[in-house]
Design a protein around this motif. Structure first.
Motif, mmCIF file in Angstrom:
data_model
loop_
_atom_site.group_PDB
_atom_site.id
_atom_site.type_symbol
_atom_site.label_atom_id
_atom_site.label_comp_id
_atom_site.label_asym_id
_atom_site.label_seq_id
_atom_site.Cartn_x
_atom_site.Cartn_y
_atom_site.Cartn_z
ATOM 1 N N SER A 13 62.854 -68.648 -62.820
ATOM 2 C CA SER A 13 61.942 -68.261 -61.725
ATOM 3 C C SER A 13 61.667 -67.570 -60.546
ATOM 4 N N THR A 14 61.226 -66.770 -59.994
ATOM 5 C CA THR A 14 61.324 -66.858 -58.333
ATOM 6 C C THR A 14 60.226 -68.227 -57.441
ATOM 7 N N GLU A 15 61.037 -67.897 -56.321
ATOM 8 C CA GLU A 15 60.446 -68.984 -55.666
ATOM 9 C C GLU A 15 58.624 -69.527 -55.616
ATOM 10 N N ASP A 16 57.815 -67.766 -55.205
ATOM 11 C CA ASP A 16 56.590 -67.517 -55.293
ATOM 12 C C ASP A 16 55.911 -67.454 -56.531
ATOM 13 N N LYS A 34 49.893 -61.308 -64.119
ATOM 14 C CA LYS A 34 49.942 -59.333 -64.144
ATOM 15 C C LYS A 34 51.394 -59.095 -63.923
ATOM 16 N N GLY A 35 51.851 -58.275 -64.674
ATOM 17 C CA GLY A 35 52.618 -57.424 -63.804
ATOM 18 C C GLY A 35 53.463 -56.182 -65.225
ATOM 19 N N GLU A 36 54.126 -55.868 -65.333
ATOM 20 C CA GLU A 36 54.414 -54.846 -66.316
ATOM 21 C C GLU A 36 54.787 -55.701 -67.713
ATOM 22 N N PRO A 37 54.297 -54.753 -68.349
ATOM 23 C CA PRO A 37 55.140 -54.935 -69.357
ATOM 24 C C PRO A 37 56.905 -55.672 -69.335
ATOM 25 N N GLY A 38 56.815 -56.344 -70.577
ATOM 26 C CA GLY A 38 57.934 -57.194 -70.472
ATOM 27 C C GLY A 38 59.063 -57.785 -69.617
ATOM 28 N N THR A 39 58.187 -58.336 -68.382
ATOM 29 C CA THR A 39 58.637 -58.597 -67.362
ATOM 30 C C THR A 39 58.646 -60.397 -67.369
ATOM 31 N N HIS A 177 49.147 -64.171 -59.984
ATOM 32 C CA HIS A 177 50.233 -64.081 -58.953
ATOM 33 C C HIS A 177 50.033 -63.493 -60.062
ATOM 34 N N TYR A 178 51.513 -61.888 -59.325
ATOM 35 C CA TYR A 178 51.398 -60.881 -60.198
ATOM 36 C C TYR A 178 52.967 -60.886 -60.054
ATOM 37 N N ILE A 179 53.722 -60.628 -61.429
ATOM 38 C CA ILE A 179 55.171 -60.784 -60.806
ATOM 39 C C ILE A 179 55.919 -59.792 -61.338
#
Length: 283
Positions: A13-16, A34-39, A177-179
Motif C-alpha cells: 500500500s502506498t502512503e497516499d 478508481k484506477g486501471e483494471p488490474g491495479t 482515491h485514485y490508484i
C-alpha cells in the motif's frame, strides 16, 4: 471502527492509499477507489478486512444488478409454490425475505468491511438508489414492516473502473482515491511479495519489457499489474532466461508468452507492424 490500516504482507500500500483508507475509517464514509483494471482495487478490500480483523462482505455488481438486491429480495415465487403445496411456512412472510449483502453487513455483531465491486457496471441510477441507506445505515423492509439498522457502521469500499461517470450526489458522500499505476520501484516491491525468490536479473528484464510495452503509443489495452504477475509466473514455469526478454534483435520485439500481456488482436498486430518497420529499417 478503531483499527487502522497500514498495508499487509501480501499487499503493498502506498502512503497516499493508506491515508485514504484510514480517512474513510475516521470519517465513516464510503471509500471510492478508481484506477486501471488490474491495479488491486478489489484485493484492497480483502486486505483491509484482514488487517483490521473484520469480516468481509462482497457484493459484485453486474449490468443487471439493482440496488434493492443489496438490501433484500422478496421471493414471491417460492411463497406461491409453498401455498399451493400447503406448506405452513407460507403464513410467515419473513421466510421468503432473502437478505442482501448490505443487510448481512448491517447485521454483523462486529465492525465489518463491505465491498461494492465495480459499481460503474450497473445502471446510472444505481448509486443514487443507495444514497439513503449508506448515509443513515438503515433501510425499511416493507413486507415485514421492520427497519433494519446497522449494529456497527461497516467500512464500505466501492470500486470503479471508470466505465461511466458516477452521480455528483453520490460522489459528495464518498472519500475518493485514485490508484495510480505503480512506478518501477513500487512494482518491484509488488513482484517480490508474490515471487520472493525471483532472481534480480530476471526481475529487471521482465520489468523493463513490461514498462516498454506499456509505453508503446497506440496500445488499446495496456497490461496491468495482475497480468505482469501472470507473465512472470509463466516465465518461471517455462524457465525463460532473462536475456531472452532483452534481445537486441528487432525481429523479437513481441515478448515471449505475450498472450499474458497483450489481450486483443489489435495490440498484437501493432507489435507485428513494429517488427515489420524495424526489419525495413535494417534493410
Amino acid at each position: 471502527m478503531a483499527n487502522r490500516f497500514s498495508g499487509t504482507d501480501n499487499y503493498i500500500s502506498t502512503e497516499d492509499l493508506t491515508l485514504a483508507v484510514n480517512a474513510a475509517i475516521t470519517l465513516g464514509r464510503p471509500l471510492l477507489i478508481k484506477g486501471e483494471p488490474g491495479t488491486g482495487k478489489t484485493q484492497l478490500a480483502e486486505e483491509v478486512a484482514k488487517a483490521i480483523d473484520s469480516p468481509l462482505y462482497r457484493w459484485h455488481i453486474k449490468s443487471t444488478t439493482k440496488a434493492q438486491q443489496g438490501l433484500y429480495e422478496y421471493d414471491a415465487v417460492s411463497r406461491l409454490r409453498d401455498s399451493q403445496l400447503g406448506d405452513e411456512r407460507v403464513h410467515d412472510i419473513s421466510n421468503y425475505i432473502v437478505r442482501g449483502k448490505l443487510w448481512e453487513a448491517f447485521a454483523e455483531d462486529q465492525h465489518s468491511v463491505l465491498l461494492i465491486d465495480e459499481i460503474d457496471k450497473a445502471d446510472i441510477e444505481f448509486p443514487n438508489d443507495l444514497l439513503l441507506e449508506l448515509d443513515r445505515m438503515e433501510f425499511h423492509v416493507y413486507e415485514t414492516r421492520e427497519t433494519i439498522q446497522a449494529k456497527h457502521r461497516p467500512l464500505v469500499i466501492i470500486t470503479s473502473n471508470n466505465e461511466k461517470e458516477l452521480p455528483d450526489a453520490f460522489l459528495r458522500r464518498c472519500f475518493f482515491h485514485y490508484i495510480r499505476f505503480p512506478d518501477a520501484d513500487t512494482m518491484t516491491q509488488i513482484v517480490k511479495v508474490h515471487f520472493p525468490d525471483l532472481k534480480k536479473d530476471l526481475l529487471d528484464s521482465a520489468l523493463k519489457s513490461f514498462f516498454d510495452i506499456r509505453d508503446v503509443p497506440g496500445l488499446k489495452k495496456k497490461p496491468s499489474t495482475s497480468e505482469l504477475l501472470d507473465w512472470i509466473k509463466l516465465l518461471l514455469a517455462e524457465d525463460i532466461p532473462p536475456d531472452a526478454l532483452q534481445s537486441g534483435d528487432a525481429n523479437t520485439i513481441i515478448p515471449k508468452l505475450h498472450g499474458a500481456l497483450l489481450k486483443n488482436e489489435q495490440d498484437v498486430h501493432l507489435f507485428e507492424r513494429l517488427v515489420f518497420l524495424n526489419r525495413r529499417k535494417q534493410q
